[in-house]
Write an enzyme that holds these catalytic residues in place. Structure first.
Site, PDB file in Angstrom:
ATOM      1  N   ASN A   1      46.930  38.084  50.600  1.00  0.00           N
ATOM      2  CA  ASN A   1      45.970  37.229  49.882  1.00  0.00           C
ATOM      3  C   ASN A   1      46.094  37.546  48.382  1.00  0.00           C
ATOM      4  OD1 ASN A   1      42.577  36.705  49.212  1.00  0.00           O
ATOM      5  ND2 ASN A   1      43.906  35.134  50.007  1.00  0.00           N
TER       6      ASN A   1
ATOM      7  N   HIS B   1      47.427  41.825  42.054  1.00  0.00           N
ATOM      8  CA  HIS B   1      48.655  42.218  42.763  1.00  0.00           C
ATOM      9  C   HIS B   1      49.898  41.876  41.924  1.00  0.00           C
ATOM     10  CE1 HIS B   1      45.878  41.336  46.303  1.00  0.00           C
ATOM     11  NE2 HIS B   1      46.248  42.575  46.554  1.00  0.00           N
TER      12      HIS B   1
ATOM     13  N   LYS C   1      41.804  49.577  40.296  1.00  0.00           N
ATOM     14  CA  LYS C   1      40.649  48.930  40.936  1.00  0.00           C
ATOM     15  C   LYS C   1      40.128  49.791  42.102  1.00  0.00           C
ATOM     16  CE  LYS C   1      38.309  45.458  43.069  1.00  0.00           C
ATOM     17  NZ  LYS C   1      38.339  45.841  44.432  1.00  0.00           N
TER      18      LYS C   1
HETATM   19  P1  AMP Z   1      44.848  45.306  48.529  1.00  0.00           P
HETATM   20  O1  AMP Z   1      45.741  44.166  48.865  1.00  0.00           O
HETATM   21  O2  AMP Z   1      43.448  44.916  48.200  1.00  0.00           O
HETATM   22  O3  AMP Z   1      44.942  46.435  49.533  1.00  0.00           O
HETATM   23  O4  AMP Z   1      45.406  45.906  47.176  1.00  0.00           O
HETATM   24  C1  AMP Z   1      46.763  46.232  47.027  1.00  0.00           C
HETATM   25  C2  AMP Z   1      46.956  46.901  45.692  1.00  0.00           C
HETATM   26  O5  AMP Z   1      46.527  46.017  44.659  1.00  0.00           O
HETATM   27  C3  AMP Z   1      46.130  48.190  45.530  1.00  0.00           C
HETATM   28  O6  AMP Z   1      46.915  49.145  44.830  1.00  0.00           O
HETATM   29  C4  AMP Z   1      44.957  47.730  44.706  1.00  0.00           C
HETATM   30  O7  AMP Z   1      44.373  48.759  43.930  1.00  0.00           O
HETATM   31  C5  AMP Z   1      45.613  46.691  43.807  1.00  0.00           C
HETATM   32  N1  AMP Z   1      44.627  45.761  43.269  1.00  0.00           N
HETATM   33  C6  AMP Z   1      43.716  45.036  43.966  1.00  0.00           C
HETATM   34  N2  AMP Z   1      42.933  44.327  43.122  1.00  0.00           N
HETATM   35  C7  AMP Z   1      43.354  44.610  41.870  1.00  0.00           C
HETATM   36  C8  AMP Z   1      42.952  44.195  40.568  1.00  0.00           C
HETATM   37  N3  AMP Z   1      41.936  43.355  40.374  1.00  0.00           N
HETATM   38  N4  AMP Z   1      43.615  44.700  39.494  1.00  0.00           N
HETATM   39  C9  AMP Z   1      44.646  45.561  39.671  1.00  0.00           C
HETATM   40  N5  AMP Z   1      45.085  45.995  40.877  1.00  0.00           N
HETATM   41  C10 AMP Z   1      44.448  45.521  41.961  1.00  0.00           C
END
Ligand code: AMP
Length: 280
Positions: A32, A37, A149
């Protein structure tokens, strides 16, 4: 972009790059994909010749009653974004490829994994540490990129890499926000229009508390108490708001200068987290 679902196929792709002397950066995600990302991917590209992104909604990091089943899965949109971003390889395993049914091993980072989000989501960080360790072993990248984040997650992973001597460099990227300050998150799609208007208060509150600390307010525990009250008054159900030392996430005292403010709060059925890291 190669789309690979099997670990042995992933290994042979990565091995070819390695034999050619080329470096590999890895960005683990649950899909998503949003601009947060994509920022990790663009950082990854600065460091290595090849970028591998994984999309895996990891069941072991969700607690009973959480949103594993309803977590947004948007794989064809995600694939387009990854192609546009110039990613070399998408690793897209099924749960059965990631976990054997009688798996016995869990990676658990003691102490920190039980605090803050770990206290409200028991077992969450064991699920995260285990899947990230497994993904590191599968991809065998030189560099992995994570978002600030998820500040506590980043701290847990850094400790795991140090303690287990995993040969990978961890790079972090600042949080990407919407124009009104709300940290981008896949879970923001759960917010109703009315909740979406309230949600930016989380970042405003973090900014206000940061400003108060920088201006010299010394009583951190009172600031935490006031912040929790402001969250409740706005309609959040807060899990925690805490002023910590950014290097070990222990509660900060007034003499500490290297700080992170961590917050988690529920708004309706959505659990939001955010943080601000700063020196004063
Ligand atoms: P997730 O798909 O939510 O597990 O996140 C995957 C990676 O994206 C993790 O390293 C999160 O910390 C990073 N991430 C998610 N949201 C953000 C954001 N708003 N800004 C920067 N990195 C993000």
């Amino acid at each position: 972009m190669k789309i690979i679902t099997a670990v042995d196929k992933l290994r042979s792709s990565v091995t070819q790059w390695r034999l050619a002397g080329e470096s590999i950066a890895f960005v683990p995600t649950m899909g998503n994909l949003h601009d947060g990302h994509l920022q990790l991917i663009s950082e990854a590209k600065k460091h290595c010749q090849h970028v591998v992104v994984s999309i895996f909604v990891n069941p072991t990091q969700f607690c009973a009653g959480e949103d594993f089943a309803s977590y947004p899965r948007t794989i064809s949109d995600d694939q387009q974004k990854l192609i546009t971003a110039g990613v070399d390889c998408l690793f897209l395993p099924e749960v059965s490829e990631m976990y054997c049914p009688d798996a016995k091993t869990v990676v658990s980072v003691a102490g920190l994994s039980r605090l803050y989000c770990g206290a409200f989501r028991p077992g969450h960080f064991d699920g995260v540490a285990t899947v990230v360790c497994k993904l590191f072993n599968m991809v065998q990248a030189d560099v992995a990129v994570f978002g600030q984040k998820d500040f506590q997650q980043l701290a847990v992973i850094r400790i795991m890499v140090r303690d287990l001597n995993i040969p990978i460099k961890i790079i972090s990227v600042a949080t990407i926000r919407e124009a009104d300050g709300l940290a981008m998150s896949s879970r923001n799609s759960y917010l109703t229009p009315a909740e979406r208007l309230i949600a930016p208060l989380l970042y405003r509150l973090l900014s206000d508390v940061k400003d108060a600390i920088v201006a010299g307010t010394a009583s951190f525990r009172n600031l935490e108490k006031d912040a929790l009250q402001r969250l409740q008054a706005a309609g959040f159900v807060p899990d925690y708001f805490t002023i910590c030392r950014s290097f070990d996430l222990n509660a900060a005292e007034s003499e500490d200068v290297d700080l992170v403010l961590l917050v988690a709060a529920r708004l309706g059925k959505t659990r939001l987290i955010d943080n601000i890291c700063f020196y004063r």
